[in-house]
Design an enzyme around this catalytic site. Structure first.
Site, PDB file in Angstrom:
ATOM      1  N   GLN A 214       0.838  -1.188   0.000  1.00  0.00           N
ATOM      2  CA  GLN A 214       0.000   0.000   0.000  1.00  0.00           C
ATOM      3  C   GLN A 214       0.879   1.246   0.000  1.00  0.00           C
ATOM      4  O   GLN A 214       1.287   1.737   1.050  1.00  0.00           O
ATOM      5  CB  GLN A 214      -0.948   0.015   1.200  1.00  0.00           C
ATOM      6  CG  GLN A 214      -1.923   1.166   1.115  1.00  0.00           C
ATOM      7  CD  GLN A 214      -2.994   1.096   2.177  1.00  0.00           C
ATOM      8  OE1 GLN A 214      -3.127   0.123   2.907  1.00  0.00           O
ATOM      9  NE2 GLN A 214      -3.765   2.153   2.258  1.00  0.00           N
ATOM     10  N   PHE A 215       1.158   1.761  -1.203  1.00  0.00           N
ATOM     11  CA  PHE A 215       2.054   2.898  -1.329  1.00  0.00           C
ATOM     12  C   PHE A 215       1.503   4.150  -0.659  1.00  0.00           C
ATOM     13  O   PHE A 215       2.268   5.040  -0.285  1.00  0.00           O
ATOM     14  CB  PHE A 215       2.404   3.168  -2.794  1.00  0.00           C
ATOM     15  CG  PHE A 215       1.368   3.938  -3.556  1.00  0.00           C
ATOM     16  CD1 PHE A 215       1.486   5.308  -3.718  1.00  0.00           C
ATOM     17  CD2 PHE A 215       0.269   3.291  -4.116  1.00  0.00           C
ATOM     18  CE1 PHE A 215       0.533   6.024  -4.427  1.00  0.00           C
ATOM     19  CE2 PHE A 215      -0.686   3.998  -4.824  1.00  0.00           C
ATOM     20  CZ  PHE A 215      -0.562   5.376  -4.979  1.00  0.00           C
ATOM     21  N   THR A 216       0.197   4.227  -0.445  1.00  0.00           N
ATOM     22  CA  THR A 216      -0.372   5.429   0.166  1.00  0.00           C
ATOM     23  C   THR A 216       0.085   5.611   1.614  1.00  0.00           C
ATOM     24  O   THR A 216      -0.004   6.719   2.150  1.00  0.00           O
ATOM     25  CB  THR A 216      -1.911   5.436   0.093  1.00  0.00           C
ATOM     26  OG1 THR A 216      -2.421   4.282   0.751  1.00  0.00           O
ATOM     27  CG2 THR A 216      -2.382   5.469  -1.358  1.00  0.00           C
TER      28      THR A 216
END
Length: 145
Positions: free
Chosen positions: A78-80
């Site tokens: 989850q790059f966020t």
């Protein structure tokens, strides 16, 4: 590197309406990878996740780890989680690892976990994923390297 742990009764990940990963009781791990992260730091964080005592013992205290309860681990990139959110109204992603590097680290995480975690499942890197879970507690922790 950031690891968001959610203690779950069950969780699953779907891509294009097909289940790609599913666990019963255990940890749903959202993994946020950043530019400066290394394999060594990643392994230390993953070891910490496996041994983090967030499950209840007989007295109801958080004294047991994922290994202690023989639980499942569902890993989702989850790059966020790497977003910069301290200013403005829109997140910035300049500290997030580039997609190719993030994929390498994510694959390394799964390869490192595989012989150490019997009940292991994962999402699909870079895919539009739908995640369903029953958070147990709720219990959620953010670990940073």
């Amino acid at each position: 590197m950031k690891a968001l742990l959610q203690r779950v009764r069950h969780a699953k990940v779907e891509v294009d309406q097909h289940c790609v990963g599913e666990i019963s009781q255990g940890i749903l791990l959202f993994l946020g990878l950043e530019k400066h992260d290394s394999e060594t730091e990643l392994e230390r964080l993953l070891e910490r996740v496996l041994n983090y005592r967030i499950f209840s013992d007989e007295q109801g205290r958080m004294n047991l780890s994922l290994r202690d309860i023989d639980g499942g681990l569902l890993v989702v990139s989850q790059f966020t989680l790497a977003a910069q959110t301290s200013k403005g109204r829109r997140p910035g992603f300049s500290t997030a690892a580039e997609p190719e590097r993030a994929r390498q680290l994510y694959d390394h995480a799964l390869a490192w976990l595989s012989p150490r975690q019997a009940k292991l499942a994962s999402g699909e890197f870079g895919a539009d994923m739908q995640i369903s879970l029953l958070n147990d507690g709720p219990v959620t922790f953010l670990l940073e390297s």
